[in-house]
Scaffold this active site. Structure first.
Site, PDB file in Angstrom:
ATOM      1  N   ASP A  46       0.875  -1.161   0.387  1.00  0.00           N
ATOM      2  CA  ASP A  46       0.547   0.184   0.248  1.00  0.00           C
ATOM      3  C   ASP A  46       1.024   0.925  -0.273  1.00  0.00           C
ATOM      4  O   ASP A  46       0.495   2.385  -0.555  1.00  0.00           O
ATOM      5  CB  ASP A  46      -0.614  -0.009   1.463  1.00  0.00           C
ATOM      6  CG  ASP A  46      -1.476  -1.057   1.519  1.00  0.00           C
ATOM      7  OD1 ASP A  46      -1.127  -1.985   1.229  1.00  0.00           O
ATOM      8  OD2 ASP A  46      -3.503  -0.992   1.343  1.00  0.00           O
ATOM      9  N   GLU A  48      -6.734 -10.947  -4.350  1.00  0.00           N
ATOM     10  CA  GLU A  48      -6.093 -12.119  -3.394  1.00  0.00           C
ATOM     11  C   GLU A  48      -7.583 -12.963  -2.964  1.00  0.00           C
ATOM     12  O   GLU A  48      -6.744 -14.179  -2.383  1.00  0.00           O
ATOM     13  CB  GLU A  48      -5.743 -11.245  -1.485  1.00  0.00           C
ATOM     14  CG  GLU A  48      -4.703 -10.292  -1.309  1.00  0.00           C
ATOM     15  CD  GLU A  48      -4.595  -9.707  -0.962  1.00  0.00           C
ATOM     16  OE1 GLU A  48      -3.347  -9.592  -0.351  1.00  0.00           O
ATOM     17  OE2 GLU A  48      -5.532  -9.464  -0.111  1.00  0.00           O
TER      18      GLU A  48
END
Length: 867
Positions: free
Chosen positions: A329, A458
């Site tokens: 991130d 994911e």
């Protein structure tokens, strides 16, 4: 809700967010300075300090315990007897980074109703200091009233520290002041990291004694100091010293301790934030966007500080969201906008990765079978060791993060030209990751494949040939080869070979990029994945392919997924010219901003709060989507697009190779203005390029038709030399990465040479210096930010060059005489005007006529600037 008159102007500007009753707020704001931060709820008993974690890494975790942000007692968790705090309203002042609470105290027999204002802030330029100011206001009655303030459970034990409490007495301008000091040491450390000591110092009784009389209209001050061994060698002594200095300043002009003056301390804090707000975004017609940009920028800045290289966590510094760990991130979602607005802050994010390189190498070597180089942890905290809980598969399989980090380094070098940092810190990181990627890739049928990895989506689980992972690896390996060339090192031939033959999945029948080999079309996707290929990875693809990727994955993306997804789609549609689709996704992209304080949540219905990953993704859509910025190896392109419903927009304080500029656009024109730093050249591809200067009488701005794509170049070309002139000058903290050195021309080509930087470490107090390298037959002077070049005699000049110089002089003389004649004939109507004249060598000459004050004389001055 009715806005208090004192807050009305700030709210209208978008600089202040407020609620009429603090007790009804679900998503609370925070204050922070990048060293420490605290959530501002009515009972805010804990704060967090950058780099201070407690617990083991994943390899040594037992019973689910894992390294997490350690809870430090908040010394200014202060309340008072009476009704709930904040029943008169609360506000977040974004511009001065302060949280303000109004509480109404009911009247009693002996005193009237009182409005108590409390103002909290984490001092930006003195990062160890937390300050609370309070003032009591009432209309009629006595000049003094009694308010019983009390500290809430400051002495309680933290679950993360072995702690003790001490009491001392300080001398404050001849007065004895009792203070309380909390000292704690973390209980468990990660592999490769040590235990951390933290100290908190605060006045024991100052303005906190029960029934202390408060004078009407007077501001009272309670400072506190926080220090840790991650920042200083002796936290207790440093915290006490910082508190003593603050108290001495607050009471510097007082004969007693009851008349504080905090104006200088507050002004210093506000000045530091004003400097940060020189960069920003304004839009006319979209107040919702304006507020969201301002609050998103505030929360990012409150969690980061260029002097503390501990990177960023998805939940920010004030919370323990995601245990305070650092993920992809930081580099992929939060970093790009920070890079363009705050380059030295961006460098500190990269410096965290350089500091944790040992942990990345340890993870690579510990893999079965072992890899070469550096394999960065999916989640990391203090040491760089893997801190992803072992029950989750991401720590073992989500490996694109290593390439993401290298691409962030590439962006920094391309945007700043800071080869000094690349040489001292970055190249070792880049080359180590390149070695890992080569050892990870497996060759089959003439192509390299990366197997058994989890992509950004994911939901997919371990897969082969993730298109995002493979292309990110390809770009990282290409940059490693280029970085070696820039620094004069020999690149490993395997880097280029692996990059050149990397498998990049593409379905020719559908004209789309599958997420991975074997992806079943129509399978639900958690978040942006393949749509990130064009941006930020920079894959060249046709508009048709881009739209097929966008449309195809938009249909299957989880509506409840992370906040960044829809901003990525909006950015893609903007670049593809699909404005309606872009506007719809952009409006969805900041739907996770929660009132009243603009706090981000990870998902529309909740999830991690103060989710600054979402804030970063949103700002990225504003800067690189509607702002249209693209960072290339040797230039910057700018293609602005107006937001839906906006009449104009401005992006201030964008930094490129040491220069700061502003983009201002409306429906008809784009204006680019150079604010400070070396010259920049801007071209629209159709007309003669303009060279902009930040000082002197030279051109500072240029205006172009809206809809054009602009190309921005700098004379700083990002090469490293070892032989320099002795010319150097101090640079502002945002400009240290670059300096200009336009050195002359050869034929029809201008020659550019660069500099080398001498850096102080991140957190150092000295300003870096920049040296400029010039060709031997040039001397260089620097005065008031404007470079003046003087050519020395060179025995190598040919007769043709000499003749050319004579002709040029004659042209200049003729031109000067002509302009002087015009000015002489009509000095009143032309008190100061510029005439731009373009000559074959693309030098820009400016003739200026000015009437000298208090004189009948007037004259013409001619100056030239680099192309």
């Amino acid at each position: 809700a009715k806005i208090p008159p004192a807050w009305d102007e700030g709210y209208a500007r978008g600089d202040l967010l407020f609620t009429d009753t603090e007790t009804r707020v679900q998503y609370h704001s925070m204050i922070g300075n990048g060293f420490f931060a605290v959530e501002m709820k009515p009972r805010c008993q804990w704060l967090h300090v950058a780099g201070v974690f407690n617990g083991p890494d994943a390899a040594h975790s037992q019973n689910g315990a894992i390294s997490h942000r350690a809870k430090v007692p908040n010394p200014l968790d202060v309340s008072f007897s009476g009704p709930w705090r904040g029943n008169g309203g609360a506000a977040l002042d974004l511009r001065s980074a302060a949280y303000i609470v109004h509480s109404r105290l009911p009247p009693t027999v002996s005193q009237p109703m009182v409005m108590l204002e409390q103002r909290f802030y984490a001092h930006r330029s003195r990062p160890s200091l937390m300050v609370m100011e309070f003032e009591a206001m009432w209309e009629k009655g006595p000049d003094r009233v009694s308010i019983a303030l009390q500290r809430n459970l400051f002495m309680q034990e933290s679950p993360d520290f072995d702690a003790r409490v001490f009491h001392e007495t300080l001398d404050v301008n001849g007065h004895n002041v009792a203070i309380t000091i909390w000292c704690g040491r973390t209980q468990k450390a990660e592999s490769g990291a040590g235990l951390v000591d933290v100290a908190v110092a605060v006045p024991t009784d100052l303005m906190l004694s029960p029934d202390r009389l408060i004078q009407r209209g007077r501001t009272y001050v309670i400072p506190a100091a926080v220090q840790s061994s991650t920042a200083v060698s002796e936290p207790r002594a440093s915290a006490v010293r910082d508190l003593q200095n603050a108290l001495r300043e607050v009471y510097a002009d007082s004969h007693s301790l009851s008349v504080p003056d905090n104006s200088a301390m507050r002004a210093e804090h506000q000045t530091a934030w004003a400097d940060l707000w020189r960069s920003g975004f304004e839009v006319q017609g979209r107040q919702d966007v304006r507020r969201a940009v301002k609050s998103s920028t505030y929360y990012l800045l409150s969690s980061a500080n260029e002097n503390y290289a501990y990177s960023l966590s998805p939940g920010g510094l004030a919370s323990n969201g995601y245990h305070g760990h650092t993920f992809w991130d930081a580099e992929t979602w939060m970093y790009p906008t920070i890079l363009m607005w705050y380059p030295t802050l961006a460098r500190s994010i990269l410096q965290y990765r350089a500091h944790t390189l040992t942990g990345a190498r340890r993870k690579a070597a510990g893999h079965i079978p072992p890899y070469r180089g550096a394999m960065y942890a999916w989640e990391s905290a203090a040491s760089g060791s893997e801190t992803c809980p072992r029950r989750a598969p991401f720590g073992a399989f989500e490996q694109h993060i290593s390439a993401d980090i290298v691409l962030a380094v590439k962006q920094y070098i391309d945007a700043s030209g800071d080869l000094g940092w690349l040489n001292s810190s970055g190249y070792e990181l880049v080359s180590s990751v390149a070695d890992f990627l080569v050892s990870k890739a497996e060759k089959s049928n003439g192509a390299f494949h990366i197997l058994d990895v989890i992509p950004p989506d994911e939901y997919a689980g371990p897969s082969d040939d993730s298109v995002y992972t493979n292309f990110a690896a390809k770009k990282a390996l290409q940059f490693a080869t280029n970085a070696a060339r820039l620094l004069g090192h020999k690149a490993d031939s395997q880097w280029n070979d692996t990059a050149a033959h990397m498998s990049i999945p593409f379905d020719k029948a559908k004209g789309m990029h599958p997420e991975f080999r074997g992806y079943r079309w129509g399978t639900k996707v958690k978040q942006a994945d393949a749509v990130l290929l064009a941006f930020p990875l920079g894959m060249n693809m046709s508009r048709r392919t881009r739209l097929r990727d966008l449309d195809g994955y938009a249909r299957v993306s989880d509506e409840t997924g992370p906040a960044m997804t829809w901003g990525s789609f909006a950015l893609g549609y903007i670049e593809a010219g699909e404005d309606a689709k872009a506007a719809a996704d952009f409006n969805k992209s900041f739907a996770n901003v929660k009132e009243p304080f603009g706090v981000w949540t990870e998902e529309p219905t909740g999830g991690t709060t103060n989710f600054i990953t979402g804030a970063g993704g949103f700002l990225q859509t504003v800067m690189f989507g509607y702002g249209g910025l693209r960072i290339h190896d040797d230039h910057l392109t700018i293609t602005p697009t107006l937001l839906e419903g906006a009449s104009s927009m401005t992006i201030r304080g964008i930094w490129y190779r040491g220069s700061s500029f502003t983009i201002d656009c409306n429906r008809t024109a784009i204006t680019l203005k150079l604010e400070e730093g070396p010259p920049l050249t801007v071209a629209d591809g159709h007309n003669t390029p303009w060279t902009l200067h930040s000082s002197g009488a030279m051109r500072k701005s240029a205006t172009f038709d809206f809809g054009l794509s602009l190309t921005l170049t700098s004379p700083v070309n990002g090469r490293l030399y070892t032989d320099f002139t002795n010319t150097h000058f101090d640079k502002d903290r945002h400009v240290e990465a670059a300096a200009t050195a336009v050195t002359g021309h050869h034929g029809n080509q201008h020659l550019y040479r660069t500099y080398a930087t001498t850096h102080s470490p991140v957190g150092g107090s000295e300003r870096p210096k920049v040296q400029w390298q010039l060709p031997r037959h040039f001397t260089h002077q620097y005065s008031n930010g404007t470079a003046a070049r003087q050519k020395q005699n060179s025995p190598g000049l040919t007769l043709c060059k000499a003749a050319g110089a004579v002709c040029m002089s004659a042209i200049i003389a003729t031109l000067s005489s002509f302009l002087a004649l015009l000015a002489w004939r009509d000095p009143g109507m032309w008190p100061w005007k510029h005439v731009d004249v373009y000559l074959p060598l693309k030098r820009e000459f400016k003739a200026c006529h000015a009437k000298v004050p208090n004189s009948r004389r007037s004259g013409v001055a001619v100056a030239h600037g680099g192309a």
